[in-house]
Design an enzyme around this catalytic site. Sequence first.
Site, PDB file in Angstrom:
ATOM      1  N   PHE A  75       0.850  -1.191   0.000  1.00  0.00           N
ATOM      2  CA  PHE A  75       0.000   0.000   0.000  1.00  0.00           C
ATOM      3  C   PHE A  75       0.891   1.248   0.000  1.00  0.00           C
ATOM      4  O   PHE A  75       1.873   1.301   0.733  1.00  0.00           O
ATOM      5  CB  PHE A  75      -0.890  -0.012   1.242  1.00  0.00           C
ATOM      6  N   ARG A 122     -13.359  -3.504  -7.300  1.00  0.00           N
ATOM      7  CA  ARG A 122     -12.985  -4.335  -6.158  1.00  0.00           C
ATOM      8  C   ARG A 122     -14.226  -4.681  -5.335  1.00  0.00           C
ATOM      9  O   ARG A 122     -15.030  -3.786  -5.031  1.00  0.00           O
ATOM     10  CB  ARG A 122     -12.023  -3.494  -5.322  1.00  0.00           C
ATOM     11  N   ASP A 136       1.966  -6.156   7.287  1.00  0.00           N
ATOM     12  CA  ASP A 136       0.783  -5.306   7.350  1.00  0.00           C
ATOM     13  C   ASP A 136      -0.421  -6.211   7.078  1.00  0.00           C
ATOM     14  O   ASP A 136      -0.536  -6.818   6.006  1.00  0.00           O
ATOM     15  CB  ASP A 136       0.907  -4.196   6.294  1.00  0.00           C
ATOM     16  N   TYR A 151     -10.933  -0.856  10.726  1.00  0.00           N
ATOM     17  CA  TYR A 151     -12.157  -0.297  10.108  1.00  0.00           C
ATOM     18  C   TYR A 151     -12.604  -1.093   8.886  1.00  0.00           C
ATOM     19  O   TYR A 151     -13.667  -0.839   8.346  1.00  0.00           O
ATOM     20  CB  TYR A 151     -11.974   1.183   9.733  1.00  0.00           C
ATOM     21  N   LYS A 152     -11.776  -2.051   8.444  1.00  0.00           N
ATOM     22  CA  LYS A 152     -12.162  -2.836   7.259  1.00  0.00           C
ATOM     23  C   LYS A 152     -12.957  -4.069   7.718  1.00  0.00           C
ATOM     24  O   LYS A 152     -14.095  -3.946   8.135  1.00  0.00           O
ATOM     25  CB  LYS A 152     -10.920  -3.232   6.469  1.00  0.00           C
TER      26      LYS A 152
HETATM   27  C1  LIG Z   1      -2.446  -2.130   3.440  1.00  0.00           C
HETATM   28  C2  LIG Z   1      -2.688  -0.777   4.046  1.00  0.00           C
HETATM   29  N1  LIG Z   1      -1.710  -0.198   4.768  1.00  0.00           N
HETATM   30  C3  LIG Z   1      -1.865   1.025   5.299  1.00  0.00           C
HETATM   31  C4  LIG Z   1      -3.052   1.735   5.142  1.00  0.00           C
HETATM   32  C5  LIG Z   1      -3.175   3.106   5.742  1.00  0.00           C
HETATM   33  O1  LIG Z   1      -3.988   3.072   6.865  1.00  0.00           O
HETATM   34  P1  LIG Z   1      -4.373   4.375   7.707  1.00  0.00           P
HETATM   35  O2  LIG Z   1      -5.116   5.286   6.795  1.00  0.00           O
HETATM   36  O3  LIG Z   1      -5.266   3.849   8.811  1.00  0.00           O
HETATM   37  O4  LIG Z   1      -3.136   4.984   8.226  1.00  0.00           O
HETATM   38  C6  LIG Z   1      -4.090   1.161   4.408  1.00  0.00           C
HETATM   39  C7  LIG Z   1      -5.357   1.887   4.226  1.00  0.00           C
HETATM   40  O5  LIG Z   1      -6.294   1.430   3.620  1.00  0.00           O
HETATM   41  C8  LIG Z   1      -3.904  -0.121   3.831  1.00  0.00           C
HETATM   42  O6  LIG Z   1      -4.854  -0.704   3.099  1.00  0.00           O
END
Ligand SMILES: Cc1ncc(COP(=O)(O)O)c(C=O)c1O
Length: 397
Positions: free
Chosen positions: A113, A356, A184, A209-210
């Site tokens: 990400f 998605r 992650d 939150y997912k």
């Molecule tokens: C794989 C991954 N890492 C990091 C993040 C970033 O998360 P945050 O906005 O809670 O910092 C996300 C957000 O969707 C994500 O999907």
Amino acid sequence: MTDFKATRAMFHLPDGVTYLDGNSLGPLPRAAAARMGRVMQDEWGEMLITGWNKAGWMAQPGRVGDRIARLIGAEPGYVVMGDTLSIKVYQALAAAIEMRPERRMVLTDSGNFPSDLYMAEGLIRALDKGYELRVVAPEDVEAAITEEVAVLMLTQVDYRTGRMHDMAALSAKAQDAGVVTVWDLAHSAGAVEVDLAGCNADFAVGCTYKFLNGGPGAPAFIYVAPRHVERTSPALSGWLGHAAPFAFEQSYRAGSGIERMRVGTPPVLAMAALEASLDIWDQVKMADVRARQIALSEAFIAQVEAACPGLTLASPRDPLQRGSQVSFRCEHGYAAMQACIAQGVIGDFRAPDIMRFGITPLYLGDEDIARAAGVIACVINDRLWDRPEYKTRANVT
Ligand SMILES: Cc1ncc(COP(=O)(O)O)c(C=O)c1O
């Protein structure tokens, strides 16, 4: 066996909506509003500042962390809540880097990400010690794990395609090469079976939150393996990670165990909503979730492919290499997704061309899959996407 009819009844799902976006933001647990209301009125309202002691707010990050530990195969006592996932990535990576002071490479992949990559770049800049962030293709990660690498930082399940790394195999290879791992779990926690302890993972982070349905902006979590935690030196050395926060000492001393990964004041109200969702998760076995999710995903892929030859599956075809989402490539993906949403089927879009869909058995069944596939077919085959109102991009896609 998990009773998925019962879990579905515990969520508020708006009339006319088929919700396939729980991989981005889970729906509202019915009990969350009352739970937050109680915390606001009975605790914040009546106890005021004494709530930190009387209502146990200060211990909440560890208490909630333990409930999440069960879902990710972590040992109880080694997961703590707080901040956002981006912050937790920074913390975990900083701690991991310090464990291999003689090495200068952080290895990651192009499926990670962007925020994880950005946080790594920022940390490397702040350290200013010549670290390199090496980004390889997901299929090249295994070969790139060498004794040059200090830290392997990966998102287990790809946010665009759902492609899943083999955590056990990559962790074993990393360990053989003396590489510290940071996983992650944003698209893994509550989505697939994760066995952090069994894989000998070093650090892991994730959001709630997912798939965990904690609500918009729900706090993140961080895991540190028991064998490392007392040697981990927190880069974000906030007062609530201090050994004695209320001694207000001049200098930082790390707290004991996972408590040291706390930074500042915990989000008490947000965690109340998350706890309402975890009451549902307490009734669920991850193995059942995974089995049901694979059955639903296979049905979804078969139905969409049969009806829409123009869409290309972007996710791995093998369900064991896929997380809890199914993605299709579509040249007009943004507009097509807007048209689906207008018909009550909510998924999301990731640039440049990915539609998605999150497949979440806690509140989705066969009839939802059939309805979604039918609407997608209608949008694609009747060219509903080709209407001007679906082509204007909003800020959040
Ligand atoms: C794989 C991954 N890492 C990091 C993040 C970033 O998360 P945050 O906005 O809670 O910092 C996300 C957000 O969707 C994500 O999907």
